[in-house]
Design a protein around this motif. Structure first.
Motif, PDB file in Angstrom:
ATOM      1  N   GLU A 115      16.841  49.497  54.514  1.00 36.81           N
ATOM      2  CA  GLU A 115      16.251  49.518  53.173  1.00 36.81           C
ATOM      3  C   GLU A 115      14.730  49.354  53.194  1.00 36.81           C
ATOM      4  N   VAL A 116      14.173  48.966  54.328  1.00 34.73           N
ATOM      5  CA  VAL A 116      12.738  48.679  54.411  1.00 34.73           C
ATOM      6  C   VAL A 116      11.870  49.845  53.939  1.00 34.73           C
ATOM      7  N   PHE A 167      22.297  36.071  51.402  1.00 32.53           N
ATOM      8  CA  PHE A 167      22.336  36.300  52.844  1.00 32.53           C
ATOM      9  C   PHE A 167      23.787  36.280  53.330  1.00 32.53           C
ATOM     10  N   GLU A 168      24.562  35.316  52.836  1.00 26.64           N
ATOM     11  CA  GLU A 168      25.970  35.227  53.226  1.00 26.64           C
ATOM     12  C   GLU A 168      26.752  36.426  52.696  1.00 26.64           C
ATOM     13  N   ALA A 169      26.419  36.890  51.482  1.00 25.78           N
ATOM     14  CA  ALA A 169      27.117  38.042  50.905  1.00 25.78           C
ATOM     15  C   ALA A 169      26.895  39.294  51.744  1.00 25.78           C
ATOM     16  N   VAL A 170      25.660  39.507  52.202  1.00 29.16           N
ATOM     17  CA  VAL A 170      25.362  40.676  53.036  1.00 29.16           C
ATOM     18  C   VAL A 170      26.143  40.595  54.342  1.00 29.16           C
ATOM     19  N   ILE A 171      26.269  39.393  54.892  1.00 29.07           N
ATOM     20  CA  ILE A 171      27.032  39.213  56.133  1.00 29.07           C
ATOM     21  C   ILE A 171      28.513  39.511  55.890  1.00 29.07           C
ATOM     22  N   ARG A 172      29.040  39.034  54.772  1.00 29.72           N
ATOM     23  CA  ARG A 172      30.469  39.219  54.476  1.00 29.72           C
ATOM     24  C   ARG A 172      30.817  40.658  54.104  1.00 29.72           C
ATOM     25  N   TYR A 173      30.005  41.262  53.233  1.00 28.85           N
ATOM     26  CA  TYR A 173      30.391  42.521  52.618  1.00 28.85           C
ATOM     27  C   TYR A 173      29.549  43.729  53.037  1.00 28.85           C
ATOM     28  N   GLY A 174      28.409  43.478  53.704  1.00 34.18           N
ATOM     29  CA  GLY A 174      27.479  44.567  53.964  1.00 34.18           C
ATOM     30  C   GLY A 174      26.583  44.765  52.761  1.00 34.18           C
ATOM     31  N   LEU A 175      25.460  45.430  52.960  1.00 32.06           N
ATOM     32  CA  LEU A 175      24.468  45.563  51.901  1.00 32.06           C
ATOM     33  C   LEU A 175      24.994  46.364  50.707  1.00 32.06           C
ATOM     34  N   ARG A 176      25.642  47.489  50.973  1.00 29.46           N
ATOM     35  CA  ARG A 176      26.072  48.360  49.881  1.00 29.46           C
ATOM     36  C   ARG A 176      27.090  47.686  48.960  1.00 29.46           C
ATOM     37  N   LYS A 177      27.947  46.849  49.528  1.00 27.51           N
ATOM     38  CA  LYS A 177      28.990  46.210  48.719  1.00 27.51           C
ATOM     39  C   LYS A 177      28.560  44.843  48.180  1.00 27.51           C
ATOM     40  N   THR A 178      27.365  44.419  48.515  1.00 24.71           N
ATOM     41  CA  THR A 178      26.863  43.165  47.957  1.00 24.71           C
ATOM     42  C   THR A 178      26.398  43.401  46.529  1.00 24.71           C
ATOM     43  N   THR A 179      26.938  42.633  45.610  1.00 28.73           N
ATOM     44  CA  THR A 179      26.567  42.751  44.200  1.00 28.73           C
ATOM     45  C   THR A 179      26.070  41.399  43.703  1.00 28.73           C
ATOM     46  N   LEU A 180      25.415  41.423  42.555  1.00 30.98           N
ATOM     47  CA  LEU A 180      24.948  40.173  41.964  1.00 30.98           C
ATOM     48  C   LEU A 180      26.132  39.269  41.618  1.00 30.98           C
ATOM     49  N   GLU A 181      27.251  39.878  41.237  1.00 27.52           N
ATOM     50  CA  GLU A 181      28.454  39.095  40.936  1.00 27.52           C
ATOM     51  C   GLU A 181      28.957  38.365  42.181  1.00 27.52           C
ATOM     52  N   LYS A 182      28.985  39.070  43.322  1.00 27.25           N
ATOM     53  CA  LYS A 182      29.469  38.443  44.548  1.00 27.25           C
ATOM     54  C   LYS A 182      28.533  37.330  45.008  1.00 27.25           C
TER      55      LYS A 182
END
Length: 227
Positions: free
Chosen positions: A113-114, A19-34
């Motif tokens: 994405e829904v 949830f924090e990753a999506v807030i920081r980077y947006g959905l497209r740039k959120t990766t499992l690594e992040k």
């Protein structure tokens, strides 16, 4: 502690991190690594609990809905009348802890994405039904059941619309502005004589003050947030 309990705790931690990753980077740039970086674990640990990004996305949806439902439940504790319970629902959906530009932008990314994710559709439908049911329960104190059903649906759409707009506009939509727009809708859809208008005004004022303390508290943020 049982292994299943440890696994459940880890999934919650990773859901928060996602949830924090999506807030920081947006959905497209959120990766499992992040997500792993935020949670302080490796990508392998993330994959152990979520088989792919789609499964993680579903967890983020559940996480965001948990934040909203937790806020409503918290404010319900202090609401004593149908007026106050109605305003508890409204204020909970737009309080600053959750309703801010970063979270709104993340939510817009998520709902795009829904249509492509069956599980996310299921979570979102359940969330819409929860909001409709909560509104319906209180609106029956003001309107005949059939009309209350229609108003509950319209107010739910209005809530979603404000969130989407807040996520798309280049400038933030303030909490009080969002709540005032909901008040305008309520005043148009509900019976509104002088006495009712006063009760709504007093209920909004009380619940808003309660939210500043209850939803803004360190205890609430530690329980529901990590952003």
């Amino acid at each position: 502690m049982r292994t299943s309990s440890i696994r459940a705790i880890r999934r919650v931690e990773l859901s928060r991190a996602a949830f924090e990753a999506v807030i920081r980077y947006g959905l497209r740039k959120t990766t499992l690594e992040k997500v792993g970086d935020i949670a302080g674990v490796s990508k392998g640990v993330v994959l152990h609990h979520f088989k792919d990004k789609s499964a993680l996305l579903e967890a983020v949806f559940r996480r965001s809905n948990t934040l909203l439902s937790g806020s409503v439940v918290e404010l319900y504790r202090y609401a004593e009348t149908p007026y106050e319970r109605l305003w508890a629902i409204i204020v909970a959906n737009f309080f600053e802890t959750i309703f801010n530009r970063q979270v709104c932008q993340a939510w817009v990314s998520l709902i795009s994405e829904v249509p492509h994710n069956t599980e996310c559709q299921r979570v979102q439908i359940a969330n819409n039904e929860r909001i409709r049911s909560n509104l319906m329960h209180e609106l029956k104190h003001f309107l005949p059941e059939q009309e209350a059903e229609q108003v509950a649906r319209h107010l739910g759409v209005h809530i979603d619309g404000i969130w989407v707009r807040a996520g798309l506009l280049p400038h933030p939509v303030e909490t009080n502005m969002a709540i005032s727009e909901m008040q305008f809708a309520i005043e148009k859809m509900l019976p509104m004589d002088e006495i009712s208008a006063t009760k709504h005004k007093e209920a909004r004022k009380k619940i808003r003050a309660v939210a500043d303390i209850a939803l803004g508290s360190k205890a609430f943020k530690e329980k529901f947030l990590r952003v």
